[in-house]
Design a protein around this motif. Structure first.
Motif, PDB file in Angstrom:
ATOM      1  N   ARG A  29       0.866  -1.186  -0.227  1.00  0.00           N
ATOM      2  CA  ARG A  29      -0.184  -0.133   0.003  1.00  0.00           C
ATOM      3  C   ARG A  29       0.829   1.317  -0.005  1.00  0.00           C
ATOM      4  O   ARG A  29       0.578   2.155  -0.713  1.00  0.00           O
ATOM      5  N   VAL A  30       1.878   1.341   0.866  1.00  0.00           N
ATOM      6  CA  VAL A  30       2.819   2.684   1.208  1.00  0.00           C
ATOM      7  C   VAL A  30       3.543   2.756  -0.308  1.00  0.00           C
ATOM      8  O   VAL A  30       3.649   3.793  -0.690  1.00  0.00           O
ATOM      9  N   GLY A  31       4.098   1.618  -0.993  1.00  0.00           N
ATOM     10  CA  GLY A  31       4.649   1.790  -2.080  1.00  0.00           C
ATOM     11  C   GLY A  31       3.895   2.419  -3.233  1.00  0.00           C
ATOM     12  O   GLY A  31       4.281   3.090  -3.935  1.00  0.00           O
ATOM     13  N   SER A  32       2.615   1.816  -3.477  1.00  0.00           N
ATOM     14  CA  SER A  32       1.629   2.393  -4.369  1.00  0.00           C
ATOM     15  C   SER A  32       1.501   3.820  -4.172  1.00  0.00           C
ATOM     16  O   SER A  32       1.376   4.712  -4.902  1.00  0.00           O
ATOM     17  N   GLU A  33       1.159   4.365  -2.624  1.00  0.00           N
ATOM     18  CA  GLU A  33       1.230   5.673  -2.558  1.00  0.00           C
ATOM     19  C   GLU A  33       2.372   6.569  -2.885  1.00  0.00           C
ATOM     20  O   GLU A  33       2.363   7.795  -3.499  1.00  0.00           O
ATOM     21  N   LEU A  42      -1.537  12.695  -7.543  1.00  0.00           N
ATOM     22  CA  LEU A  42      -2.466  12.700  -6.130  1.00  0.00           C
ATOM     23  C   LEU A  42      -3.907  12.838  -6.364  1.00  0.00           C
ATOM     24  O   LEU A  42      -4.646  12.611  -5.763  1.00  0.00           O
ATOM     25  N   ASP A  43      -4.254  13.439  -7.550  1.00  0.00           N
ATOM     26  CA  ASP A  43      -5.666  13.461  -7.978  1.00  0.00           C
ATOM     27  C   ASP A  43      -6.292  12.257  -8.830  1.00  0.00           C
ATOM     28  O   ASP A  43      -7.339  12.278  -8.934  1.00  0.00           O
ATOM     29  N   GLU A  44      -5.428  11.323  -8.835  1.00  0.00           N
ATOM     30  CA  GLU A  44      -5.844  10.011  -9.824  1.00  0.00           C
ATOM     31  C   GLU A  44      -6.563   9.047  -8.706  1.00  0.00           C
ATOM     32  O   GLU A  44      -6.088   8.812  -7.513  1.00  0.00           O
ATOM     33  N   PRO A  45      -8.005   9.028  -8.897  1.00  0.00           N
ATOM     34  CA  PRO A  45      -8.686   8.225  -7.829  1.00  0.00           C
ATOM     35  C   PRO A  45      -8.267   6.799  -7.525  1.00  0.00           C
ATOM     36  O   PRO A  45      -7.845   6.017  -8.697  1.00  0.00           O
ATOM     37  N   GLU A  46      -8.430   6.247  -6.484  1.00  0.00           N
ATOM     38  CA  GLU A  46      -8.289   4.812  -6.313  1.00  0.00           C
ATOM     39  C   GLU A  46      -9.338   4.029  -6.499  1.00  0.00           C
ATOM     40  O   GLU A  46     -10.366   4.547  -5.880  1.00  0.00           O
ATOM     41  N   GLU A  47      -9.372   2.790  -6.840  1.00  0.00           N
ATOM     42  CA  GLU A  47     -10.603   1.935  -6.897  1.00  0.00           C
ATOM     43  C   GLU A  47     -10.367   0.859  -5.835  1.00  0.00           C
ATOM     44  O   GLU A  47      -9.703   0.793  -5.155  1.00  0.00           O
ATOM     45  N   LEU A  48     -11.736   0.417  -5.454  1.00  0.00           N
ATOM     46  CA  LEU A  48     -11.715  -0.619  -4.398  1.00  0.00           C
ATOM     47  C   LEU A  48     -10.880  -1.622  -4.566  1.00  0.00           C
ATOM     48  O   LEU A  48     -10.024  -2.307  -3.522  1.00  0.00           O
ATOM     49  N   GLU A  49     -10.534  -2.153  -5.790  1.00  0.00           N
ATOM     50  CA  GLU A  49      -9.362  -3.199  -6.170  1.00  0.00           C
ATOM     51  C   GLU A  49      -8.234  -2.804  -5.755  1.00  0.00           C
ATOM     52  O   GLU A  49      -7.232  -3.659  -5.555  1.00  0.00           O
ATOM     53  N   THR A 172      -5.719  20.564   0.622  1.00  0.00           N
ATOM     54  CA  THR A 172      -7.117  19.830   0.224  1.00  0.00           C
ATOM     55  C   THR A 172      -7.396  18.945   1.084  1.00  0.00           C
ATOM     56  O   THR A 172      -7.229  17.520   1.112  1.00  0.00           O
ATOM     57  N   PRO A 173      -8.096  19.420   2.115  1.00  0.00           N
ATOM     58  CA  PRO A 173      -8.713  18.365   3.411  1.00  0.00           C
ATOM     59  C   PRO A 173      -9.290  17.081   2.964  1.00  0.00           C
ATOM     60  O   PRO A 173      -9.271  16.326   3.501  1.00  0.00           O
ATOM     61  N   ALA A 174     -10.230  17.368   1.940  1.00  0.00           N
ATOM     62  CA  ALA A 174     -11.223  16.350   1.600  1.00  0.00           C
ATOM     63  C   ALA A 174     -10.411  15.314   0.332  1.00  0.00           C
ATOM     64  O   ALA A 174     -10.979  14.315   0.004  1.00  0.00           O
ATOM     65  N   SER A 175      -8.969  15.344   0.381  1.00  0.00           N
ATOM     66  CA  SER A 175      -8.448  14.643  -0.707  1.00  0.00           C
ATOM     67  C   SER A 175      -8.397  13.287  -0.148  1.00  0.00           C
ATOM     68  O   SER A 175      -8.002  13.048   1.025  1.00  0.00           O
ATOM     69  N   ARG A 176      -8.663  12.420  -1.092  1.00  0.00           N
ATOM     70  CA  ARG A 176      -8.446  11.000  -0.713  1.00  0.00           C
ATOM     71  C   ARG A 176      -7.059  10.182  -1.236  1.00  0.00           C
ATOM     72  O   ARG A 176      -6.838   9.059  -1.135  1.00  0.00           O
ATOM     73  N   ALA A 177      -6.188  11.087  -1.557  1.00  0.00           N
ATOM     74  CA  ALA A 177      -4.821  10.630  -1.709  1.00  0.00           C
ATOM     75  C   ALA A 177      -3.983  10.068  -0.459  1.00  0.00           C
ATOM     76  O   ALA A 177      -3.927  10.855   0.598  1.00  0.00           O
ATOM     77  N   LEU A 178      -3.226   9.219  -0.944  1.00  0.00           N
ATOM     78  CA  LEU A 178      -2.329   8.779   0.092  1.00  0.00           C
ATOM     79  C   LEU A 178      -3.086   8.448   1.544  1.00  0.00           C
ATOM     80  O   LEU A 178      -2.330   8.748   2.405  1.00  0.00           O
TER      81      LEU A 178
END
Length: 261
Positions: A29-33, A42-49, A172-178
């Protein structure tokens, strides 16, 4: 986890609820982030998979010796495919069985707690504010990943990565990045900054579970201590996570009852 009845119940529950999936290990997970951080995505969304994998992915595909039988009786590609398919169908509880045979004090929740509290006390005066605590812990997470991957990196580079991530969350407090790095550094940073708080047995495992659940889960069932940490407005984890944190057996029962209606 040392009680056979507890482990048997957990095994059955895991197989019923996991539906053949588990969460990737911390380094993955950390490597991907970190890759997204380095590439400026950082703006690229991550999917459930991106947050799930199969149990066999954690173990790797083992090799098997056929002692010459394979070459003379079975097509090699057919055998390998059948072998892979069989392993892919292993239930998640098989992971628990493998873990149970691993040597060492694997269920010792006190491991590392004394060191955490010792380090916290030794550097408490340096934590001038919460952001400092989060920054120190974020650097530690990043350093640990590079060390585990045996990749040489300078302290300056680690600091720049941490600053870039923390600045993004601030702007960007609502960012879902990392999300993994954000949850872990926020919880550890909050603990490090508050002189009244001390690490208790099991805290590192609880923090890792929270980092896995908050980005994707509908609900996280936990104890009141972790629930209070997660709801602390100063770290604002609720600004990027839709996960409902439920603590206490009565509240858990009520939540499940609502979901089943």
């Amino acid at each position: 986890m040392t009680d056979p009845a507890t482990r048997e119940t957990l095994t059955r529950l895991v197989d019923e609820l996991s539906q053949g999936f588990c969460i990737p290990p911390f380094p993955d997970r950390v490597g991907s982030e970190l890759r997204k951080l380095r590439m400026g995505k950082l703006d690229e969304p991550e999917e459930l998979e991106d947050f799930l994998c199969s149990p066999i992915e954690l173990m790797g595909i083992p090799t098997i010796s056929t002692l010459g039988f394979l070459e003379s009786h079975v097509d090699k590609e057919t055998f390998n495919k059948a072998f892979f398919d069989a392993l892919s169908e292993l239930p998640f509880s098989f992971q628990l069985e493998v873990a149970g045979t691993y040597p060492g004090a694997k269920w010792d929740n006190s491991r590392g707690i004394a060191d955490l509290n010792g380090g916290k006390a030794a550097h408490q005066s340096e934590m001038v504010n919460l952001n400092t605590g989060i920054f120190v812990e974020l650097k530690g997470c990043i350093e640990a990943w590079f060390r585990e991957e045996v990749i040489t990196i300078s302290q300056q580079e680690v600091g720049l990565y941490a600053l870039q991530a923390q600045y993004h969350w601030h702007e960007t407090p609502a960012s879902r990045a990392l999300p993994t790095l954000r949850v872990l550094s926020s919880l550890y940073g909050l603990m490090r900054f508050d002189p009244q708080r001390r690490y208790q047995n099991g805290d590192p495992s609880d923090f890792m579970v929270a980092a896995s659940a908050l980005p994707v889960a509908d609900a996280l069932f936990t104890d009141r201590k972790l629930a209070n940490l997660l709801s602390d407005k100063r770290i604002g984890l609720d600004r990027f996570s839709d996960c409902t944190v439920v603590s206490g057996f009565e509240s858990m029962a009520m939540y499940l009852e609502e979901q089943l209606r």
